[in-house]
Motif scaffolding. Structure first.
Motif, PDB file in Angstrom:
ATOM      1  N   ILE A  46       0.837  -1.203   0.000  1.00 14.00           N
ATOM      2  CA  ILE A  46       0.000   0.000   0.000  1.00 14.00           C
ATOM      3  C   ILE A  46       0.872   1.252   0.000  1.00 14.00           C
ATOM      4  O   ILE A  46       0.596   2.206  -0.729  1.00 14.00           O
ATOM      5  CB  ILE A  46      -1.005  -0.017   1.171  1.00 14.00           C
ATOM      6  N   LEU A 103       2.178   1.564  -3.484  1.00 10.32           N
ATOM      7  CA  LEU A 103       1.113   2.036  -4.370  1.00 10.32           C
ATOM      8  C   LEU A 103       0.839   3.522  -4.150  1.00 10.32           C
ATOM      9  O   LEU A 103       0.561   4.255  -5.106  1.00 10.32           O
ATOM     10  CB  LEU A 103      -0.165   1.217  -4.159  1.00 10.32           C
ATOM     11  N   VAL A 115      -6.462   1.844  -5.322  1.00 12.80           N
ATOM     12  CA  VAL A 115      -6.029   0.573  -4.735  1.00 12.80           C
ATOM     13  C   VAL A 115      -7.129  -0.483  -4.908  1.00 12.80           C
ATOM     14  O   VAL A 115      -6.834  -1.639  -5.238  1.00 12.80           O
ATOM     15  CB  VAL A 115      -5.631   0.740  -3.253  1.00 12.80           C
ATOM     16  N   SER A 126      -6.795  -4.005  -6.850  1.00  9.70           N
ATOM     17  CA  SER A 126      -6.889  -5.209  -6.024  1.00  9.70           C
ATOM     18  C   SER A 126      -7.305  -6.437  -6.828  1.00  9.70           C
ATOM     19  O   SER A 126      -6.945  -7.559  -6.472  1.00  9.70           O
ATOM     20  CB  SER A 126      -7.813  -4.995  -4.825  1.00  9.70           C
TER      21      SER A 126
END
Length: 175
Positions: free
Chosen positions: A29, A32, A80, A84
């Protein structure tokens, strides 16, 4: 969150992790987020279509125009969540849901023969004729138990794709 001058807090990371069903690690994360900030050149907190098109792999994708409809204006959490489906931890159903959205470009919850034909046209370009595309698609639908007049739903896509091992994974580099 979403502004390149700000940093993610532990709370932000956990919130995003929960939002995307824990399909990415905390390190992923953070990576990202760094990539999101690079793409969000004006630090607006979202990524525009032009900013997505600055990624060569995205711009060269034959489905980029369809994908742009899905990603234009995404904030970090939604960015995100979109990615996913490409996580190694994502279920087949999560991957199929994204594929369905690509085909269902008008968002009506149904995929028609013409919707499928448009995607096939995007993917094959001028390598095969419209007549050949229609023949291939008609035969494929027939083999799957559908006709040219059928409208496929997400459940139909799950039946068709759910038995396969879908490989749509992107590796998120972590420092």
């Amino acid at each position: 969150m979403g502004n390149s001058s700000s940093m993610l807090t532990q709370y932000d990371i956990e919130e995003v992790q929960e939002y995307c069903q824990n399909l990415f690690s905390q390190q992923e994360i953070v990576s990202l987020y760094q990539r999101f900030c690079q793409l969000d050149r004006n630090a607006k907190g979202f990524i525009s279509a032009d900013e997505f098109l600055s990624v060569p792999e995205f711009a060269m994708n034959p489905l980029s125009q369809r994908l742009l409809k899905m990603v234009d204006g995404l904030n970090f959490k939604d960015f995100v969540a979109f990615l996913s489906a490409f996580s190694a931890k994502a279920s087949v159903q999560q991957k199929v849901k994204l594929i369905f959205k690509v085909y269902d470009s008008d968002g009506n919850g149904k995929v028609s023969f013409n919707d499928m034909l448009e995607v096939l046209r995007d993917l094959s370009g001028s390598f095969i004729s419209d007549v050949q595309r229609e023949q291939v698609l008609t035969q494929l639908l027939k083999e799957a138990g559908y006709s040219k007049d059928s409208y496929l739903t997400l459940d139909d896509f799950n039946k068709i794709f759910g038995i396969s091992e879908l490989k749509m994974e992107v590796e998120v580099p972590v420092d």
